[in-house]
Design an enzyme around this catalytic site. Structure first.
Site, mmCIF file in Angstrom:
data_model
loop_
_atom_site.group_PDB
_atom_site.id
_atom_site.type_symbol
_atom_site.label_atom_id
_atom_site.label_comp_id
_atom_site.label_asym_id
_atom_site.label_seq_id
_atom_site.Cartn_x
_atom_site.Cartn_y
_atom_site.Cartn_z
ATOM 1 N N HIS A 154 -5.679 2.166 -8.548
ATOM 2 C CA HIS A 154 -6.601 1.031 -8.374
ATOM 3 C C HIS A 154 -8.038 1.401 -8.739
ATOM 4 O O HIS A 154 -8.872 0.512 -8.913
ATOM 5 C CB HIS A 154 -6.595 0.538 -6.915
ATOM 6 C CG HIS A 154 -5.285 -0.030 -6.457
ATOM 7 N ND1 HIS A 154 -4.637 -1.025 -7.141
ATOM 8 C CD2 HIS A 154 -4.498 0.263 -5.387
ATOM 9 C CE1 HIS A 154 -3.493 -1.323 -6.505
ATOM 10 N NE2 HIS A 154 -3.395 -0.546 -5.445
ATOM 11 N N HIS A 196 2.054 -2.145 -6.079
ATOM 12 C CA HIS A 196 0.830 -2.865 -6.437
ATOM 13 C C HIS A 196 0.525 -2.706 -7.928
ATOM 14 O O HIS A 196 0.892 -1.701 -8.530
ATOM 15 C CB HIS A 196 -0.359 -2.319 -5.628
ATOM 16 C CG HIS A 196 -0.162 -2.394 -4.145
ATOM 17 N ND1 HIS A 196 0.249 -1.313 -3.392
ATOM 18 C CD2 HIS A 196 -0.324 -3.426 -3.277
ATOM 19 C CE1 HIS A 196 0.330 -1.670 -2.114
ATOM 20 N NE2 HIS A 196 -0.013 -2.947 -2.016
ATOM 21 N N ASP A 287 5.863 2.591 -2.538
ATOM 22 C CA ASP A 287 5.673 1.498 -1.587
ATOM 23 C C ASP A 287 6.507 0.270 -1.939
ATOM 24 O O ASP A 287 6.405 -0.758 -1.268
ATOM 25 C CB ASP A 287 4.185 1.143 -1.405
ATOM 26 C CG ASP A 287 3.418 1.133 -2.704
ATOM 27 O OD1 ASP A 287 4.049 1.186 -3.771
ATOM 28 O OD2 ASP A 287 2.168 1.070 -2.655
HETATM 29 N N1 Q9C Z 1 -6.069 -7.659 2.978
HETATM 30 C C1 Q9C Z 1 -1.967 1.809 -3.048
HETATM 31 O O1 Q9C Z 1 -0.805 1.587 -2.767
HETATM 32 N N2 Q9C Z 1 -4.484 -3.575 1.045
HETATM 33 N N3 Q9C Z 1 -2.969 1.050 -2.609
HETATM 34 C C2 Q9C Z 1 -5.609 -4.277 1.502
HETATM 35 C C3 Q9C Z 1 -6.433 -6.393 2.388
HETATM 36 C C4 Q9C Z 1 -4.788 -2.505 0.157
HETATM 37 C C5 Q9C Z 1 -2.672 -0.095 -1.799
HETATM 38 C C6 Q9C Z 1 -5.219 -5.526 2.213
HETATM 39 C C7 Q9C Z 1 -3.567 -1.905 -0.446
HETATM 40 C C8 Q9C Z 1 -3.906 -0.770 -1.369
HETATM 41 C C9 Q9C Z 1 -2.325 2.987 -3.866
HETATM 42 ZN ZN ZN Z 2 0.603 0.654 -3.861
#
Ligand code: Q9C
Ligand code: ZN
Length: 663
Positions: A154, A196, A287
């Protein structure tokens, strides 16, 4: 006595792989020092990599790998994809700020925390991926797994995001292309299977045709993290990079092995063939695994194994895996472990798919193929209706017991019980070859085969294999009357050298609810323990130990790939003292217990049935005792009559008695 260790003990002695794959592992405890300032149960926690490392170490897998020393990334390498400001921020965040100030800075970003260990961990994560990528590119390693955190995909050019500080994978890819051209890595396929979207990586190579970025992710039309349109399938790349960005956006969670494999078979693999990468980097988040608290998808360790195994066909097997997400510690550990074992290539991959792709999955696949077909002509043809008709339009109800005689009885709730093998590329066509591929790209048979092809055993059958025409399918391949689907057969298709009938002082009984082949009704089992009051008719086939392995496998699982024997010479020796060996790799099959029944002309007699503890389950009622259906009973009766053991009436009475007498 039952012995589960038959396989392990044999690994060292018998099948030595002369060309063991050199698989690099890189890990450093200092990457655990990045965590939330206070204990608040953040999913991106130090235990993620600790668990993976511990599992690989304690299982002995790490010993079979090359352990590489961790290294911090150099600023000029980070600068290949990040701005100076971004690098300075991460470099100084731990040393030059108070905790409260760090908190304030972190709050300016999307899903980011910092502490005093963050800078070092971020430099190590990026440096470790660079380090193993360089060694794989050089050929010093065949492949590698970088057990790193914080994750990277990300992270954007100018800012950290989504638990990611530096974009580890993008940095390593850029490093090989720009700083190490002497290794000849000109085209890199980045496969991002984290649940993601890899927004950062996508942007960094959006105009670049040297990197084909492929991401499959939960998207929900832009509603799932990282939210927005970047992860849409219409984002196909720009300029030089047009066609070199592929997004497969899931419309909902719950996607599992069948969905991912359909994407592999109908998008990724055909395109990878055309692109012909020099090296593959996997943004390996776990994930999307079953049980992940963030992902909500359902990929099993077996699913990851096959996804990875299919990629090993490319780039001469040069694969660098870098950990991204994955927040269920148990699933994370098991999935990562399964992947390292695939990289090592010295164990069969066994498992089965329990569902069809969702209807929505086929729609997404078709849409992706559509937008990319202008760049990749291989994607132009429509997927046949016959393939797409294999789908799930609702959530599966599957029984907890997913094993089958050889079929999987919990495949779907629909009446049409067929296997997923019609949909995905049949597993038997996968080439997993411990010695690597020869020049022509055709896998040579693994060396254990020639070794075991010289050893004869008697395979003693008491069930439908007493019927010669049925048993021949397990050797020659094909489909006998009444079979729902063809057998693969053995690699050695030669007929049994001799056939003989004998009776044994063991109890024959029938149990389990149903099979896909025969429908409702039990199938035959032999009580593994002898009992002089009992008499079971058995048809003995003199076949090789190689063929026996292939039969053993077909009796227990439907899809497979054997580059290591299930039952080898050491097991053969052991069983003569131990009577039984439960075969570890097929333990979920019904006939996983190999039983030694003595010798005939000095050749060992082996059969396969359930274990003693399974017998207990039959007695307690946990497994059903169940008479066979008519068709199955007739197959056995026909075998006994044609084998001239019993008259029709006697055979009928014999089966009748075995299926009604209490255990
Ligand atoms: N409502 C990786 O799996 N979630 N990053 C935030 C906010 C963030 C995941 C939720 C998820 C990040 C590397
Ligand atoms: Zn992820």
């Amino acid at each position: 006595m039952e012995l589960n260790g038959g396989m392990e003990s044999s690994n060292n002695n018998i099948t030595i792989n002369p060309k063991r794959r050199r698989v690099g592992l890189i890990y450093d405890e200092r990457m655990c020092k990045h965590h939330t300032p206070v204990e608040e149960g953040h999913p991106e926690q130090p235990d993620r990599i600790r668990f993976i490392w511990d599992a690989l170490s304690s299982s002995g897998i790490a010993n079979r790998c090359v352990i590489v020393n961790a290294k911090e990334a150099a600023d000029n390498h980070l600068a290949l994809v990040h701005t100076k400001n971004h690098i300075d921020l991460i470099k100084n965040i731990s040393s030059k700020n108070s905790e409260s100030r760090r908190k304030r800075i972190a709050a300016k970003f999307n899903s980011i925390y910092f502490n005093e260990g963050s800078s070092e961990a971020a430099y190590l994560a990026a440096g470790c991926v660079i380090e193993v990528a360089e060694r794989v590119a050089k050929g010093e390693l065949d492949s590698a797994f970088a057990i790193v955190r914080p994750p990277g995909h990300h992270a954007e050019e100018t800012e950290p995001m989504g638990f990611c500080l530096f974009n580890n994978v993008a940095i390593a890819a850029s490093f090989l292309l720009n700083e190490r051209s002497e290794f000849g890595i000109k085209k890199i396929l980045v496969v991002d299977w984290d649940v993601h979207h890899g927004n950062g990586t996508q942007k960094m190579f959006y105009n670049d045709s040297r990197v084909l970025f492929f991401s499959v992710h939960r998207h929900e039309f832009g509603g799932f993290y990282p939210c927005g349109d970047d992860g849409s399938h219409i984002m196909t790349g720009e300029g030089q990079g047009a066609g070199y960005n592929i997004n497969v956006p899931w419309e909902n969670g719950r996607c599992g092995d069948a969905d991912y494999l359909a994407v592999w078979d109908h998008i990724l693999i055909p395109v990878a063939k055309e692109f012909n990468p020099d090296l593959i980097i996997i943004s390996a988040g776990f994930d999307a695994a079953i049980g992940d608290p963030l992902g909500g998808c359902r990929v099993s360790p077996y699913g990851y194994s096959i996804m990875l195994n299919k990629l090993l066909e490319f780039a001469g097997g040069k694969i660098v895996m870098a950990l991204e997400g994955g927040y269920n510690l148990n699933a994370l550990r098991n999935s990562a472990k399964a992947c390292v074992e695939v990289l090592l290539q010295d164990k069969p991959i066994i498992g089965s798919l329990e569902a069809y792709p969702f209807e929505s999955t086929w729609r997404v696949i078709q849409e992706v193929r559509q937008v990319l077909s202008t760049y990749w002509p291989i994607l132009v043809p429509k997927i046949p209706d016959k393939v797409i008709s294999k789908r799930t339009s609702h959530i599966e109800i599957s029984s907890s017991d997913s094993d089958g005689e050889q079929e999987n009885i919990s495949l779907t709730v629909s009446e049409e019980v067929q296997t997923i093998e019609d949909v995905i590329q049949p597993f038997k066509n996968l080439k997993v070859n411990e010695a690597g591929q020869d020049q022509g790209g055709i896998a040579a048979p693994p060396s254990w085969r020639s070794e075991l092809s010289n050893i004869d055993i008697w395979y003693a059958t008491f069930g439908s294999n007493m019927n010669m025409s049925r048993f021949r399918c397990y050797i020659e391949g094909g489909q006998a009357e009444g079979m729902k689907r063809p057998c693969v057969g053995s690699m050695d298709k030669s007929k049994p050298k001799e056939i003989k009938w004998k009776t044994f002082p063991h109890r024959l009984f029938f149990g389990r609810e149903r099979t896909a082949t025969w429908g409702p009704g039990g199938v035959a089992f032999l009580h593994p323990k002898s009992d002089v009051k009992e008499r079971t008719y058995m048809c003995l086939y003199k076949i090789t130990l190689e063929q026996f392995n292939d039969v053993l496998l077909q009796e227990n699982v439907s899809s497979y790939n054997l580059n290591h024997p299930l039952f080898d010479l050491t097991a053969l020796q052991t069983i003569q003292n131990e009577q039984c060996i439960s075969v570890e790799f097929v333990q979920r099959g019904w006939y996983h217990n190999v039983v030694y029944l003595g010798k005939e002309n000095d050749i060992p007699i082996l059969t396969m049935t359930c274990t003693l503890s399974d017998v207990d389950s039959f007695i307690s009622g946990e497994f059903a005792i169940n008479p066979p259906c008519k068709e199955y009973a007739n197959t056995l009766i026909k075998g006994l009559v044609q084998g001239k053991q019993l008259s029709l009436e006697e055979a009928e009475a014999y089966i009748q008695e075995s299926s009604t007498k209490a255990l």
